[in-house]
Every structure is written in C-alpha cells, then in structure tokens.
Write a protein that holds these residues in place. Sequence first.
Motif, short mmCIF file in Angstrom:
data_model
loop_
_atom_site.label_atom_id
_atom_site.label_comp_id
_atom_site.label_asym_id
_atom_site.label_seq_id
_atom_site.Cartn_x
_atom_site.Cartn_y
_atom_site.Cartn_z
N VAL A 188 0.83 -1.21 0.00
CA VAL A 188 0.00 0.00 0.00
C VAL A 188 0.86 1.25 0.00
O VAL A 188 0.65 2.19 -0.78
N LEU A 189 1.87 1.27 0.86
CA LEU A 189 2.74 2.44 0.95
C LEU A 189 3.49 2.66 -0.36
O LEU A 189 3.58 3.78 -0.86
N ALA A 190 4.03 1.57 -0.89
CA ALA A 190 4.79 1.70 -2.13
C ALA A 190 3.88 2.06 -3.30
O ALA A 190 4.19 2.95 -4.08
N GLY A 191 2.73 1.38 -3.39
CA GLY A 191 1.85 1.58 -4.53
C GLY A 191 1.16 2.93 -4.54
O GLY A 191 1.00 3.54 -5.59
N LEU A 192 0.75 3.40 -3.37
CA LEU A 192 -0.02 4.64 -3.33
C LEU A 192 0.83 5.85 -3.00
O LEU A 192 0.37 6.97 -3.10
N TYR A 193 2.06 5.61 -2.56
CA TYR A 193 2.86 6.76 -2.14
C TYR A 193 4.22 6.81 -2.85
O TYR A 193 4.45 7.67 -3.68
N SER A 194 5.08 5.83 -2.56
CA SER A 194 6.45 5.91 -3.07
C SER A 194 6.50 5.88 -4.60
O SER A 194 7.16 6.72 -5.22
N ILE A 201 -10.00 -0.01 5.70
CA ILE A 201 -8.67 -0.12 5.09
C ILE A 201 -7.59 0.26 6.10
O ILE A 201 -6.59 -0.45 6.26
N ALA A 202 -7.81 1.38 6.81
CA ALA A 202 -6.79 1.84 7.75
C ALA A 202 -6.61 0.84 8.89
O ALA A 202 -5.49 0.61 9.35
N ALA A 203 -7.71 0.22 9.33
CA ALA A 203 -7.61 -0.75 10.42
C ALA A 203 -6.84 -1.99 9.95
O ALA A 203 -5.96 -2.49 10.66
N LEU A 204 -7.16 -2.45 8.73
CA LEU A 204 -6.49 -3.64 8.21
C LEU A 204 -5.00 -3.37 8.00
O LEU A 204 -4.14 -4.08 8.55
N VAL A 205 -4.70 -2.32 7.24
CA VAL A 205 -3.30 -2.03 6.93
C VAL A 205 -2.55 -1.58 8.18
O VAL A 205 -1.44 -2.05 8.46
N GLY A 206 -3.16 -0.67 8.95
CA GLY A 206 -2.51 -0.18 10.15
C GLY A 206 -2.34 -1.28 11.19
O GLY A 206 -1.33 -1.34 11.88
N GLY A 207 -3.34 -2.17 11.29
CA GLY A 207 -3.25 -3.27 12.25
C GLY A 207 -2.11 -4.21 11.91
O GLY A 207 -1.29 -4.55 12.76
N LEU A 208 -2.05 -4.59 10.61
CA LEU A 208 -0.95 -5.46 10.17
C LEU A 208 0.40 -4.77 10.39
O LEU A 208 1.36 -5.38 10.85
N ALA A 209 0.44 -3.47 10.06
CA ALA A 209 1.70 -2.74 10.21
C ALA A 209 2.13 -2.70 11.67
O ALA A 209 3.29 -2.93 11.99
N ALA A 210 1.18 -2.43 12.57
CA ALA A 210 1.52 -2.36 13.99
C ALA A 210 2.04 -3.71 14.48
O ALA A 210 3.05 -3.77 15.20
N LEU A 211 1.38 -4.80 14.08
CA LEU A 211 1.84 -6.14 14.48
C LEU A 211 3.25 -6.39 13.94
O LEU A 211 4.11 -6.91 14.64
N ALA A 212 3.47 -5.99 12.68
CA ALA A 212 4.79 -6.20 12.07
C ALA A 212 5.85 -5.39 12.79
O ALA A 212 6.92 -5.89 13.12
N ILE A 266 -3.60 5.87 8.57
CA ILE A 266 -2.81 4.70 8.98
C ILE A 266 -1.77 5.02 10.07
O ILE A 266 -1.69 4.30 11.07
N PRO A 267 -0.98 6.10 9.93
CA PRO A 267 -0.01 6.37 10.99
C PRO A 267 -0.66 6.54 12.37
O PRO A 267 -0.06 6.17 13.39
N PHE A 268 -1.89 7.06 12.40
CA PHE A 268 -2.56 7.23 13.69
C PHE A 268 -3.02 5.90 14.25
O PHE A 268 -2.98 5.67 15.46
N VAL A 269 -3.47 5.01 13.38
CA VAL A 269 -3.84 3.67 13.82
C VAL A 269 -2.62 2.97 14.41
O VAL A 269 -2.68 2.37 15.49
#
Lengths: 548, 331
Positions: free
Chosen positions: A33-39, A354-365, A422-425
């Motif tokens: 998500v970060l790479a595709g939508l941002y970088s 979306i933010a919960a899914l991506v942010g949740g996975l990111a936080a776990l990672a 996402i960063p806030f999640v």
Amino acid sequence: MAGPVDRDRAALTRANALPRWLVPALAALPVVVLAGLYSWPLTTLLTRVIRPSSIGDALHLPGLAEVVWFTLWQSVVSTLLTLSIGFVPAYVLARYRFVGRRVLLAIVTVPFMLPTVVVGAAFLAVLPSSWHGTARAVVVAHVFFNVAVVVRLVGAMWAVLPTDLTAAARTLGASPAQVLRHVVLPLLRPSLWAAATVVFLFTFTSFGAVRLLGGPAHPTLEVEIVRRATQLGDVDGAAVLSMLQLLALAGVVWWSARAQRRGTHALGGSSHWRHARSRRESWSVFTVGAAIAIVMSVPLLVMASRSFRLGDRWTLAAWRKLGTAEVRPGVSLGVDPIASLLTSLRFAAVAAVIAALVGGLAALAIAAAGRRGALLDIGLMLPLGTSAVTVGLGLLITFDTAPFDWRGRWWLVPLGHALVAIPFVVRALLPVLRAIPSDQRAVAATLGASPTRAWLAIDVRRVLRPLVAASGLAAAISLGEFGATTILTRAGTETMPIAIARLLGRAGELPRAQGFALATILLVVTAVVIIIVVGAAEQEGLFDARSR
Amino acid sequence: MNTRMLLAASLLMSTSLVACGDDDAPTTVTMLVYDSFPTTGTPLNDALAEFTKESGIKVQLLTAGDAGTMVTKATLTAGNPEGDVMWGVDNTFLSAATDAEIFESIAQVDYGDVCVNYDIAWFAEHDIAPPITLDDLIAPEYADLLVVENPAASSPGLAFMLATIARYGENEWEQYWTDLRGNGVEVVESWDIAYYERFSGAAGSAGDRPLVVSYGSSPPAEVVFADPPRTDAPTGVSAETCFRQQEYAGILRGGDHTGEAEQLVRFLLSERFQRELPLTLFVYPVNEAVVLPDVFTQFAIIPSDPFTVEPDAIAAHREEWQDRWTEIVLR
C-alpha cells in the motif's frame, strides 16, 4: 550482570522466537500500500517532471529563503508552544476522572479533525482584527488545532506513570518543581518527542491555517508548493520544493524516532487515575477543565451560531431548507446535504476498514520486528509530511493506463483518507502491543503452544478490540479530510468538507448559512465518533502508552 | 479545420450508427469540471439529463479541483486525458492549456467580470459617492476602504491585478499598486475571507471595509440567495474596475468519444443549457438567444468596455507579475 533467571529468560525468548516469515508476511500489505499509493507515484512524478535545470531553478526562486525560514520558525514556535500549553490539560485529563471528561476530550480533539476551511473562518472571527494576517495568528491557530495531539499522546503516558515514584521523591524531600524536572519529565520524554514530531509535521506542512490566518505576507513552503502546482502549472518546481520539504521532515522524524527509543523506560501496566480528593483539588480540576472547554469551544460555537444567522437575524431558515436542494423555484445550490453526509459516512467506513487492516498489520509487524520495525513506522509517517498535491498528481500519471486506469475512481478518495489515517492507527496500537509482557507468551509456550500459536492467541487477540477503536479514529479523520480529497479527481456526490467549502465559496446569505449548518453537522458527527472511540479505547487501555 | 470538422462529422455518423445498433449500452461522455460546478440537483444538471434523454449519451461529471488544478492535471495527462470534455478553462489559464496541446478544439461557453463591489448602505450613510474607476480607489476619500485577494493565490485577485495592468500598462501598474498600498488596501488570501470576513456589504458579512474585489454578478446572488426574498441588492458594482473572464469548454485530445464529445459541446452552447447558467454559475451565457433573468438585468452590470489582457501575455508574465506585485504590496 545477568543472573540465572535472566539467562533462563533469554533462552526462553530464543526458543519462543517467532518464525522468520511472520514479519515479512505481516508487513507485505502495508508495504504494498505504501509503495503503490505513495512511493511509486511520487517517484513517477519526480522522474517525469524534474529536469536537471529545475532543481537549480526552484532553489533560486525569489524569496524562497524567507519562505523556508518562516516555515521553520512558525513550526518550531508552534510546536514548543503547543507542548507547553497542552501540558496542563494533558495532566488533568489523564489523571482525573470527572463528569464531562469525555465530552471535554472530544471538544479538544474536534478542531484537530475538522478541516481548517470549516473552523478557520470562525477562528479568524474570534481573533481581534489587529491580529489578522500576522505570524502570531498562525501560531495561536496552530496551538488551537494541535493541542489535541499533546493531550492525547502525552496524556496517555502520564496516565500510566506510577504514582509511587513521585510520592517517593516527595518523601525524600523534593519540591514539586524538582519532582517535575527530575522524575516526571524524563519519564514523559518519549511521549513528548512523539507529540512534538506529529505537531511539527502538521505545522510545517500546514496550508489552510497559514493562508487563512497568516494572510498573503506569510506563505509557507506548502503554500508555495500548491501555488506552483495549481496556479503556475510549474509542477517541476513544486516537486523540487516538495522533496526539499520531505527531506527536512524525514530527517526530523528519524531523529525523533531515535530520541524516543533512547528515552524509553519500562513502566507499570495500568493507568493511575483518581477523583479529586480535596476541595482545593476539585477547584483546580474544575478551573482547568472550564478554561479548556471555553477556549476550545468558542470558535466552534461561533461557527455553529453562524448557521442560525441570515443577515442580522436569528433564524432556522438555513436548517429548515437543508433537506431541499432547491432553495426556490428554478434556483438550487447544487449541494445535497443529506447525500453528502451519506457519502462522507460511506467513505469514512471504507477508510476505517482499510486503515484498520493495513494499520493493524503494520503495527503487528513493527512490534514483532523490534528495532527494524522503525523503518516501516517512519515510512508510514512520511505521507503526512508530503504535499498532497504532489502525491495526487503522482497517482494521476502512474495509474493512467488500462487495466490500471484508476483515475476518477470513487475508492481513490477513501483510500487517500486511509493513507492519512494509517499512521494514527499504528500510533494507537503499538503501545498496546508493546505493553504485553513477554512472560505471557512464555507461559503459553510452557503450556505447549507453538510461538506462532501463542502470538495469535495473545498479541493478535489483544489487538483486535483496540483495533475497533482505532478504526473509529480513522473514521473521524476521514470525515474531516479535505486536502487530499480536493486534489483527487472525483465522481458523484461530494464529501461534507468539500460540500461545505463549495457553499462557503459563493455569494449569498443562504448558501453561507447552510455551509455552516453542514459544518455543524460534521462537527457533531465527528464529536460523537470521538466520544465513542475514547470510551472504547479507555476500556481497552488503548491510549495507555507505555514504552514507545 | 476543415479536416477536423469532416473527421468530427464522420465520427458523429459512425457513433450514431453504433448507438443505434446497441441501445442497451449508451455511450458515456466524461466531462471534467472545476470544484464549483454543481454535480447534482441544479437546473444545469437537469438540462444535462435532458441531453442524455434526447441523444442517448450519458454525461458523467468528474470534479478535478479548481480551474488551475484542472489545467495542471490536463497538462500532465495531455494525449491520455481523464475525460472527453473539459468545462471551465478561463482566459487566465487558456494559453497554458493550449500550449500544452490538451485540446482538440475549444469554444467559449460563458463570461463574467471581476469587479470592485461596494456596500450601498455604508456609502449612503457616510454621504460619499461610491467609486467608479480604478483611479478613484487611490483617492484619499477611499483610503482604508478596499480589501483585495492575493493574485498569487486567488483567481479574482489575479483578475483584478490584470485589470490594473490592462488599465495602466507595463510601465505604470506598479506605481498604481504602490499608491493603492499607500491608500491602505488590505490583502487577504481568498475570496471568501475578503467577501465575508472583511467586506461590510454582503448580508451576514462580518467585516468593516465597504469595498471588495468580487464578481459583477455578486449583487444578483445577494438577491437570489436572500431569505426571505429581497427586492434590492445590498451591494453595487464599480463599473469601470472590471476584468473580463471568459470560460471555455474544450474537447480533450486523445479522448475516447470524440463524436459524442462534439455533440455535448454543441449542447453546452445551445439555448437550453445556456439559459441555466446565470442563476446556477452566476456567469453570462454566450448564446445570444438566452433571455437574462430579471435579477441579472436589474442588479448586475455588464461593463461596456471591461479590461482584458491577451491570454498569451498572461501565460508569459503571470509569475513575473505576481512576484512583482508581492514585492510592491506585501514586502
């Protein structure tokens, strides 16, 4: 010196190490998500528009040094002032329980969530007119909009500072000032850094407040980037300045991440709150609470009151006609308030998922990866420090060919909101994950669970309910998002902030009053979402930040 | 030109054949519009719905930011556009758009003026005649009365600066702004702040300055959007301060439905569509068959000789003029 117990624990930790594939598997979606939508879009834009000469051209723009200097100056001053002013309400709201506390938290938070176009004009009206167009107006507005960050992040840590530490210091003869300086401040330092970073990011890239309150004499880098990209068609100049801004902010984020890690102390688990005990204490809490409530709610009330004014009369006319697109035969405002509310709610729901899914996975990672997790953590913060204009234009030229011609797709808007949320999640979930004592997993292992099974049963399970609250936070952010929305090409009904801006941007008393009526609805909906989030979060200890 | 029209005609015929053969799937033409173009619920949208009914061509509206943002996006996507038709490029952005070759063809669709508006009651109360010309604005009796928008950030602000450049020429416009600054002009970032927070004349506005740079059509908007209805406008227009803004619609080069796009543009120019423009977008129709609504003939001013600057000159000097202006007025 490691004792036998510590050695055993270390061995246990090694035996219970999570499988190597877990972190990459968790990080995969957030990275995509970060790479595709941002970088990727950003890189596409940079490589497309920047010519060798444009860097030199952009850096030699007349007045650029002044713009950079003012940007830096106002964001440093705003950050310091926000930190020092937010300190007292952070303490009171974290340490005391009293009637109306959640509402007070919502009042403090709403200005941070609502778009500046909505609250800014009312804020301007509250300021004395000699302040209009001054640097101090910008700074005061920044404190008003961002004090929630300090109350939230610093307050969360303050809530779990063990009271016995301060009590011990007092017993040993330290004055309250000494306790604050030598005990409380060092323990709070990571959260102060975290709050300072977020406030700095927001004030450095602030656009609406700067334009509205600073006036034309005080442009910031972000204002200049938007002007270059949208008024002068100088996309390469905008891209160069945007990179300059991003480099500066990435440096600050990285530096602060280090400072936060260094300052981390392990603290006790649960929050330490209480009711005021003495009459004097009650009065102090009441005074602080009332002061925050008044200062924070006056601009909001001014804004709401404008929906009841037509000319110089008080009336409900704007509200009565809100449901009807047609204000009189043959004349319509082209804004359907109910439809835009529904659109906003729908987008908020999609963005929250979306933010919960991506942010949740990111936080776990990030939590599972330990120190290396910082890279993803910082990466997810970067969109907050990047001009939405450059990301938006990047998306436009990246996904422009079938089957990936996504331009004008409705879901780009909630996806953009999610990127902001996402960063806030992540910020909200990490403390919960890091608060899980490693012994818990060791116990699970002793009982025969594999490391992955234990992780699923403990970490993932622990994060599920706070995730619901964090997605509420994302929904609130989506409801008020304006900057990214306005740059994306959109089809269909507008979100509420856009509809409000459209109503406020035309002549006539009725559209204007309806604009403020719509803003009042947005205000109330956002506040309700926040009150629910705070409720859910406190049950789960979501904001009980311990070691960051 | 002839080849293009021929091509258009042949495309038109072929697409109508296709349309006949495939009634279930009507073609959709996508029109890019600026933020303030209504996407639903106005007579303008009703007119577009009628077009769909009669031609079988669906019109999808894509909102693409303000006019400048829309042109920037179209420039970046030239040849592979986001839509088929673009509505609302004005003469200040026209050259930027045509230089980037984003259009197949363009046609003017409407016009309007950016003019100084005055607070009728304030001038009556103080027994001062409202200003009429740009020269008046630097006279001592109008000191500290005017609020304008920053030309680097706001489209009416830019239009007003261009009016002064047209009036005083390359050599004297800078002196004019030095004088205006000396006469206490206030500058704000955007139209809504100028009009609602600093101007005194609009219903419900909070300001104390009786002169503002706004639109020639703002007074009729004050009448139309008053509740309860009013019969007089609270504001008037200084007739010789106006800059003419012309808006164009164009067929985007590389769009998928050129034939249908031609049909849509023809409709945009028709009396049926054009007659809805005044009370929806508060601009004047270019189609002369349209009868203007009463509020427009009563309260708006169509200046006989508005100021204008060639689009090429605007594109070439916009940044330089804005920078000079910033130095003179803000530094």
